[in-house]
Design a protein around this motif. Structure first.
Motif, PDB file in Angstrom:
ATOM      1  N   HIS A 240      -4.316 -12.498 -37.419  1.00  0.00           N
ATOM      2  CA  HIS A 240      -5.174 -13.605 -37.833  1.00  0.00           C
ATOM      3  C   HIS A 240      -4.608 -14.249 -39.098  1.00  0.00           C
ATOM      4  O   HIS A 240      -3.928 -13.590 -39.893  1.00  0.00           O
ATOM      5  CB  HIS A 240      -6.600 -13.111 -38.122  1.00  0.00           C
ATOM      6  CG  HIS A 240      -7.318 -12.611 -36.912  1.00  0.00           C
ATOM      7  ND1 HIS A 240      -7.904 -11.367 -36.854  1.00  0.00           N
ATOM      8  CD2 HIS A 240      -7.543 -13.181 -35.702  1.00  0.00           C
ATOM      9  CE1 HIS A 240      -8.465 -11.188 -35.665  1.00  0.00           C
ATOM     10  NE2 HIS A 240      -8.256 -12.276 -34.952  1.00  0.00           N
ATOM     11  N   TRP A 241      -4.919 -15.511 -39.282  1.00  0.00           N
ATOM     12  CA  TRP A 241      -4.541 -16.180 -40.520  1.00  0.00           C
ATOM     13  C   TRP A 241      -5.187 -15.469 -41.701  1.00  0.00           C
ATOM     14  O   TRP A 241      -6.347 -15.060 -41.639  1.00  0.00           O
ATOM     15  CB  TRP A 241      -4.987 -17.644 -40.496  1.00  0.00           C
ATOM     16  CG  TRP A 241      -4.146 -18.512 -39.609  1.00  0.00           C
ATOM     17  CD1 TRP A 241      -4.478 -19.031 -38.397  1.00  0.00           C
ATOM     18  CD2 TRP A 241      -2.807 -18.957 -39.863  1.00  0.00           C
ATOM     19  NE1 TRP A 241      -3.444 -19.760 -37.865  1.00  0.00           N
ATOM     20  CE2 TRP A 241      -2.399 -19.738 -38.748  1.00  0.00           C
ATOM     21  CE3 TRP A 241      -1.913 -18.774 -40.920  1.00  0.00           C
ATOM     22  CZ2 TRP A 241      -1.141 -20.336 -38.669  1.00  0.00           C
ATOM     23  CZ3 TRP A 241      -0.658 -19.369 -40.842  1.00  0.00           C
ATOM     24  CH2 TRP A 241      -0.291 -20.142 -39.721  1.00  0.00           C
ATOM     25  N   ALA A 242      -4.410 -15.323 -42.783  1.00  0.00           N
ATOM     26  CA  ALA A 242      -4.834 -14.668 -44.021  1.00  0.00           C
ATOM     27  C   ALA A 242      -4.982 -13.160 -43.863  1.00  0.00           C
ATOM     28  O   ALA A 242      -5.416 -12.478 -44.791  1.00  0.00           O
ATOM     29  CB  ALA A 242      -6.140 -15.246 -44.568  1.00  0.00           C
ATOM     30  N   GLY A 243      -4.601 -12.620 -42.706  1.00  0.00           N
ATOM     31  CA  GLY A 243      -4.668 -11.176 -42.502  1.00  0.00           C
ATOM     32  C   GLY A 243      -3.289 -10.542 -42.577  1.00  0.00           C
ATOM     33  O   GLY A 243      -2.259 -11.221 -42.636  1.00  0.00           O
ATOM     34  N   GLU A 244      -3.241  -9.230 -42.570  1.00  0.00           N
ATOM     35  CA  GLU A 244      -1.990  -8.485 -42.581  1.00  0.00           C
ATOM     36  C   GLU A 244      -1.350  -8.514 -41.188  1.00  0.00           C
ATOM     37  O   GLU A 244      -2.052  -8.584 -40.175  1.00  0.00           O
ATOM     38  CB  GLU A 244      -2.233  -7.035 -43.010  1.00  0.00           C
ATOM     39  CG  GLU A 244      -2.753  -6.876 -44.438  1.00  0.00           C
ATOM     40  CD  GLU A 244      -1.700  -7.182 -45.473  1.00  0.00           C
ATOM     41  OE1 GLU A 244      -0.494  -7.062 -45.150  1.00  0.00           O
ATOM     42  OE2 GLU A 244      -2.075  -7.547 -46.604  1.00  0.00           O
ATOM     43  N   HIS A 245      -0.030  -8.475 -41.152  1.00  0.00           N
ATOM     44  CA  HIS A 245       0.667  -8.355 -39.869  1.00  0.00           C
ATOM     45  C   HIS A 245       0.420  -6.964 -39.297  1.00  0.00           C
ATOM     46  O   HIS A 245       0.679  -5.957 -39.951  1.00  0.00           O
ATOM     47  CB  HIS A 245       2.164  -8.591 -40.052  1.00  0.00           C
ATOM     48  CG  HIS A 245       2.964  -8.373 -38.802  1.00  0.00           C
ATOM     49  ND1 HIS A 245       2.633  -8.958 -37.597  1.00  0.00           N
ATOM     50  CD2 HIS A 245       4.072  -7.622 -38.561  1.00  0.00           C
ATOM     51  CE1 HIS A 245       3.510  -8.587 -36.673  1.00  0.00           C
ATOM     52  NE2 HIS A 245       4.386  -7.769 -37.244  1.00  0.00           N
ATOM     53  N   VAL A 246      -0.130  -6.906 -38.107  1.00  0.00           N
ATOM     54  CA  VAL A 246      -0.506  -5.631 -37.492  1.00  0.00           C
ATOM     55  C   VAL A 246       0.727  -5.005 -36.846  1.00  0.00           C
ATOM     56  O   VAL A 246       1.428  -5.658 -36.060  1.00  0.00           O
ATOM     57  CB  VAL A 246      -1.611  -5.828 -36.443  1.00  0.00           C
ATOM     58  CG1 VAL A 246      -2.007  -4.484 -35.832  1.00  0.00           C
ATOM     59  CG2 VAL A 246      -2.824  -6.497 -37.070  1.00  0.00           C
ATOM     60  N   VAL A 247       0.996  -3.770 -37.165  1.00  0.00           N
ATOM     61  CA  VAL A 247       2.109  -3.035 -36.554  1.00  0.00           C
ATOM     62  C   VAL A 247       1.592  -1.683 -36.079  1.00  0.00           C
ATOM     63  O   VAL A 247       0.584  -1.176 -36.563  1.00  0.00           O
ATOM     64  CB  VAL A 247       3.280  -2.846 -37.546  1.00  0.00           C
ATOM     65  CG1 VAL A 247       3.880  -4.179 -37.936  1.00  0.00           C
ATOM     66  CG2 VAL A 247       2.826  -2.089 -38.784  1.00  0.00           C
ATOM     67  N   ARG A 248       2.313  -1.122 -35.117  1.00  0.00           N
ATOM     68  CA  ARG A 248       1.985   0.209 -34.604  1.00  0.00           C
ATOM     69  C   ARG A 248       3.241   1.056 -34.627  1.00  0.00           C
ATOM     70  O   ARG A 248       4.323   0.608 -34.206  1.00  0.00           O
ATOM     71  CB  ARG A 248       1.438   0.112 -33.176  1.00  0.00           C
ATOM     72  CG  ARG A 248       0.989   1.454 -32.613  1.00  0.00           C
ATOM     73  CD  ARG A 248       0.295   1.327 -31.265  1.00  0.00           C
ATOM     74  NE  ARG A 248      -0.216   2.610 -30.822  1.00  0.00           N
ATOM     75  CZ  ARG A 248      -0.861   2.812 -29.680  1.00  0.00           C
ATOM     76  NH1 ARG A 248      -1.093   1.781 -28.853  1.00  0.00           N
ATOM     77  NH2 ARG A 248      -1.296   4.021 -29.352  1.00  0.00           N
ATOM     78  N   ASP A 249       3.105   2.271 -35.096  1.00  0.00           N
ATOM     79  CA  ASP A 249       4.260   3.152 -35.213  1.00  0.00           C
ATOM     80  C   ASP A 249       4.926   3.329 -33.851  1.00  0.00           C
ATOM     81  O   ASP A 249       4.258   3.675 -32.860  1.00  0.00           O
ATOM     82  CB  ASP A 249       3.818   4.512 -35.748  1.00  0.00           C
ATOM     83  CG  ASP A 249       4.982   5.466 -35.881  1.00  0.00           C
ATOM     84  OD1 ASP A 249       5.789   5.286 -36.800  1.00  0.00           O
ATOM     85  OD2 ASP A 249       5.089   6.386 -35.035  1.00  0.00           O
ATOM     86  N   PRO A 250       6.226   3.068 -33.733  1.00  0.00           N
ATOM     87  CA  PRO A 250       6.904   3.138 -32.428  1.00  0.00           C
ATOM     88  C   PRO A 250       6.802   4.514 -31.770  1.00  0.00           C
ATOM     89  O   PRO A 250       6.566   4.612 -30.561  1.00  0.00           O
ATOM     90  CB  PRO A 250       8.346   2.769 -32.756  1.00  0.00           C
ATOM     91  CG  PRO A 250       8.266   1.979 -34.021  1.00  0.00           C
ATOM     92  CD  PRO A 250       7.126   2.572 -34.788  1.00  0.00           C
ATOM     93  N   ALA A 251       6.981   5.574 -32.539  1.00  0.00           N
ATOM     94  CA  ALA A 251       6.932   6.914 -31.955  1.00  0.00           C
ATOM     95  C   ALA A 251       5.525   7.243 -31.461  1.00  0.00           C
ATOM     96  O   ALA A 251       5.354   7.846 -30.388  1.00  0.00           O
ATOM     97  CB  ALA A 251       7.400   7.948 -32.977  1.00  0.00           C
ATOM     98  N   GLU A 252       4.506   6.825 -32.222  1.00  0.00           N
ATOM     99  CA  GLU A 252       3.129   7.084 -31.798  1.00  0.00           C
ATOM    100  C   GLU A 252       2.794   6.296 -30.535  1.00  0.00           C
ATOM    101  O   GLU A 252       2.141   6.806 -29.622  1.00  0.00           O
ATOM    102  CB  GLU A 252       2.179   6.715 -32.947  1.00  0.00           C
ATOM    103  CG  GLU A 252       0.716   7.066 -32.693  1.00  0.00           C
ATOM    104  CD  GLU A 252      -0.037   5.939 -31.998  1.00  0.00           C
ATOM    105  OE1 GLU A 252      -1.005   6.230 -31.268  1.00  0.00           O
ATOM    106  OE2 GLU A 252       0.350   4.773 -32.182  1.00  0.00           O
TER     107      GLU A 252
END
Length: 401
Positions: A240-252
């Motif tokens: 979302h605008w003004a939000g953090e870039h969402v990432v997910r741990d690759p191994a998980e």
């Protein structure tokens, strides 16, 4: 021609069990010239299938006006050339973090029209839309030599309503228009969602990002038989605008994918490659249990922290997924395709002396005034800046330089 069917415990291709290893790639979020490369990246990751939505509002901007519906057919042709199967999700509602969930604004703004119901005004427009769209899908089904093996009825309807009569009406419309491959629904792994969004005689699938065994146990409470499939394995998320870039741990994420496959299920990675919501087509969300929270507009990028990033490059998650998926595929996986050549900027033409030509307005200013022409009027912009001169020439009429 091959036949794809739904068996008691597995998908069947000409009577033999087959597992779908699919990845979501939206043709409308990727430039057409890059379709081939992105599809080849999916194959290199170990997938044998690709899934796409179809946004109604993109192809019908106004009532009775259809725009490039053939792009759907061209994409499915590219899928066949890439050696993949295709899952098509035509909606009419698609969500997909797309403007208005894919429904045209002229439709939902029509007074009295109730979208996603059996309202006759709504279903009238749906029938007209499907009449146009299915001309691109029906001839490209597997039993006609094409790549399409599954077609979805609506989209996560159990999160919205429970009118199974509406779902049955849509399923009947798809069949009447020539869809012969299996139909399916997809919903969250909650009892009320599966009750409201599934349809007797139609394959039910579930969407989740983790805890596969619990999700499939919920599905089995409603469907004791039939193949298991996670139609949306959320390996990333949108921003979302003004939000953090969402990432997910690759191994998980790879561990969650492995759990799905250990259940003997098929899977569709959402997203395998996200792409970009060009123009003003990015959607918005509202938080809260009743969706009454603040409006959260989505960013233009739909990278989704996918294994193939927005630029078409393999990420660390790509290599983790490739390792997990390779255990389900016979033989070695294909290598990465070559990167498509970027279009170089057009060089500026040079004068005979080798010097770059000046911009057009400078070339014009350097010209001599045409013979026998006299200025008739002048228009002015900001004080002291000359904008244009209108000339009157004998035998030529008047023109603006």
């Amino acid at each position: 021609m091959s036949e794809f069917t739904v068996g008691e415990s597995a998908f069947l291709l000409d009577g033999r069990p087959v597992r779908l290893l699919s990845g979501a790639l939206h043709y409308f979020r990727v430039h057409e010239a890059q379709w081939g490369h992105r599809l080849a990246m999916l194959r290199a990751m170990g997938l044998n299938c690709v899934e796409t939505y179809v946004p109604w509002n993109l192809h019908q901007p106004r009532p009775g006006v259809f725009r490039d519906v053939r792009a759907v057919g061209r994409f499915l042709d590219a899928v066949r050339e890439a050696g993949l199967w295709a899952i098509v999700r035509p909606g009419p509602y698609i969500c997909a973090e797309w403007e208005n969930g894919g429904l045209p604004a002229w439709l939902t703004g029509e007074p009295g029209t109730r979208a996603r119901t059996r309202d006759e005004r709504y279903t009238f427009h749906v029938r007209n839309w499907f009449h146009q769209l299915l001309h691109e899908i029906v001839p490209r089904q597997l039993d006609r030599g094409g790549p399409v093996i599954l077609v979805q009825v609506e989209n996560e309807y159990g999160s919205y309503g429970s009118d199974t009569g509406h779902l049955a009406e849509l399923a009947g419309l798809l069949r009447a228009k020539g869809v012969t491959v299996p139909l399916f629904t997809s919903d969250g792994p909650e009892d009320h969602m599966l009750t409201g969004g599934s349809l007797p005689g139609v394959l039910a699938t579930v969407n989740f990002g983790s805890h596969a065994r619990e999700a499939f146990a919920a599905l089995r409470r409603h469907r004791p038989d039939g193949p298991l499939m996670c139609m949306e394995f959320w390996c990333g998320w949108f921003d979302h605008w003004a939000g953090e870039h969402v990432v997910r741990d690759p191994a998980e994420a790879a561990g969650a994918l492995r759990e799905i496959l250990e259940c003997g299920a098929s899977v569709n990675l959402y997203m395998a490659h996200g792409g970009t919501s060009f123009g003003g087509w990015a959607g918005a969300n509202r938080g809260g249990a009743l969706h009454e929270g603040p409006l959260e507009p989505d960013v233009t990028s739909y990278d989704y922290d996918a294994p193939v990033d927005e630029y078409g490059r393999p990420t660390e998650k790509f290599w983790h997924f490739r390792e997990v998926l390779s255990a389900c595929r016979p033989g070695p996986l294909p290598g990465l395709p070559p990167r498509p050549a970027s279009r170089a900027p057009r060089p500026r033409p040079c004068s005979p002396a080798g010097r770059p030509r000046p911009p057009c307005w400078r070339r014009w200013a350097a010209r001599r005034r045409p013979p026998r022409c006299r200025p008739r009027s002048r228009s002015w912009g900001s004080p002291g800046v000359w904008c244009a001169t209108r000339w009157t020439c004998p035998g030529r009429g008047s023109r603006t330089r």
